[in-house]
Design an enzyme around this catalytic site. Structure first.
Site, short mmCIF file in Angstrom:
data_model
loop_
_atom_site.label_atom_id
_atom_site.label_comp_id
_atom_site.label_asym_id
_atom_site.label_seq_id
_atom_site.Cartn_x
_atom_site.Cartn_y
_atom_site.Cartn_z
N HIS A 120 0.83 -1.21 0.00
CA HIS A 120 0.00 0.00 0.00
C HIS A 120 0.86 1.26 0.00
CE1 HIS A 120 1.07 -0.59 4.20
NE2 HIS A 120 0.84 0.70 4.40
N ASP A 122 0.52 4.91 2.00
CA ASP A 122 -0.28 5.37 3.12
C ASP A 122 -1.32 6.41 2.71
OD1 ASP A 122 0.94 3.75 5.04
OD2 ASP A 122 2.56 5.19 5.36
N ARG A 290 4.46 6.48 14.30
CA ARG A 290 4.39 7.02 12.94
C ARG A 290 3.80 8.43 12.90
NH1 ARG A 290 0.57 4.43 8.36
NH2 ARG A 290 -0.79 6.18 8.78
C1 OGA Z 1 3.08 2.08 8.27
C2 OGA Z 1 3.40 0.72 7.83
C3 OGA Z 1 4.96 -1.06 8.17
C4 OGA Z 1 5.59 -1.76 9.32
O1 OGA Z 1 3.48 2.45 9.38
O2 OGA Z 1 2.47 2.83 7.50
O3 OGA Z 1 2.89 0.29 6.83
O4 OGA Z 1 6.48 -2.60 9.06
N1 OGA Z 1 4.26 0.08 8.60
O5 OGA Z 1 5.21 -1.49 10.45
MN MN Z 2 1.81 1.94 5.77
#
Ligand code: OGA
Ligand code: MN
Length: 299
Positions: A120, A122, A290
């Site tokens: 994906h 984001d 994040r």
């Molecule tokens: C995100 C994601 C991937 C992960 O934080 O957007 O897709 O490995 N993380 O945690």
């Molecule tokens: Mn992600």
């Protein structure tokens, strides 16, 4: 998380930091050594980081010791921040930070357990998808938990001519809820979305091929997690084309696998890449913070 108090108080510093940008031996990505993201970057350093982000797509800032406030402040240099629809997983007092974690405390998950077992980009399900995301390792498992990134401009440039022609000028629908329920993580269902949350994530339409607003390079902008169908063509044709695009977009020659080191802060470009969480065994703990920077409407 300890950070020198003095650096967060300093509003701007004119001294440049002597950091090094080392591209990975991979189709994308670079590590940045010797930078402190807790100290506001001066204009020259910021310009170097910004350019490296455009050039490499993924920047790995090693060994960061910064607070949530400092992560937020650095993220804001790139644009407005987006607040995730799953409000229960936002860091208390700092809704700009979304917790990605498999940890369960008192029977409640503290974060989103599986942030993306499907490829994906984001927030591609928003009118204004995210420019980039910064993921800061707080707690890492002893095994697993890698994150994969695939370069979608390379993917576009290497498409078979026939497939390229089939998507020329096409648009596709993206929906947060399309596969939401499929993302069962280690037997744990994702939380049910409330009517208010559902209203926040109405389906949107974006071009199948987007032009990067800063570099002008074209890239594929569909993904198996959120893209449901291509508009204005028969459904079976749409399904067939998307299946081919998804298979092509994640070919190994476009992929960098990030194996996390303690205190890595990884900043990726959602306009040029797709990514995937490989996950880790359930009994191991993983916790990440994040921030998500809002981007432009794709064109
Ligand atoms: C995100 C994601 C991937 C992960 O934080 O957007 O897709 O490995 N993380 O945690
Ligand atoms: Mn992600």
């Amino acid at each position: 998380m300890s950070a020198p108090a003095v650096s967060s108080l300093r509003q701007s510093s004119s001294a440049s930091q002597a950091f090094e940008i080392r591209p990975f031996d991979a189709p994308l990505g670079a590590e940045i050594l010797g930078i402190d993201l807790g100290t506001p970057l001066n204009a020259e350093d910021f310009a170097r980081v910004h350019q490296a982000h455009l050039d490499h797509g993924v920047l790995v800032f090693r060994d960061q010791h910064i607070t949530p406030e400092q992560q937020i402040a650095f993220s804001r240099r790139f644009g407005e921040l987006q607040i995730h629809v799953l409000k229960q997983f936002l860091l208390a007092g700092h809704p700009e930070i979304f917790i990605i974690s498999n940890i369960v405390e008192n029977g409640q998950p503290i974060g989103l357990g599986d942030a993306g077992k499907f490829w994906h980009s984001d927030l591609s399900y928003k009118e204004l998808p995210s420019l980039g995301s910064m993921l800061y390792a707080q707690e890492l498992p002893e095994e697993g938990g890698d994150t994969l990134f695939a370069q979608q401009q390379l993917a576009y440039e290497t498409l078979p001519a026939e497939l390229r022609a089939a998507i020329d000028g096409r648009r596709a629908a993206h929906s947060y809820i399309a596969r939401y329920a499929d993302e069962v993580f280690e037997g744990i269902q994702r939380p049910r979305l409330t009517p208010a949350q559902l209203a926040e994530v109405k389906a949107v339409v974006h071009p199948v091929v987007r032009t990067h607003p800063e570099t002008g390079r074209k890239g594929l902008f569909v993904n198996e997690n959120f893209t449901t169908h291509i508009l204005d063509i028969p459904e079976d044709e749409s399904r067939q084309i998307l299946a081919e695009l998804f298979a092509h977009s994640a070919r190994p020659e476009f992929v960098y696998r990030h194996q996390w080191q303690p205190r890595d802060m990884v900043f990726w470009d959602n306009r040029a890449l797709i990514h995937l969480a490989t996950g880790c065994p359930r009994h191991l703990r993983r916790r990440m913070h994040r921030t998500t920077i809002q981007g432009d409407a794709p064109f």
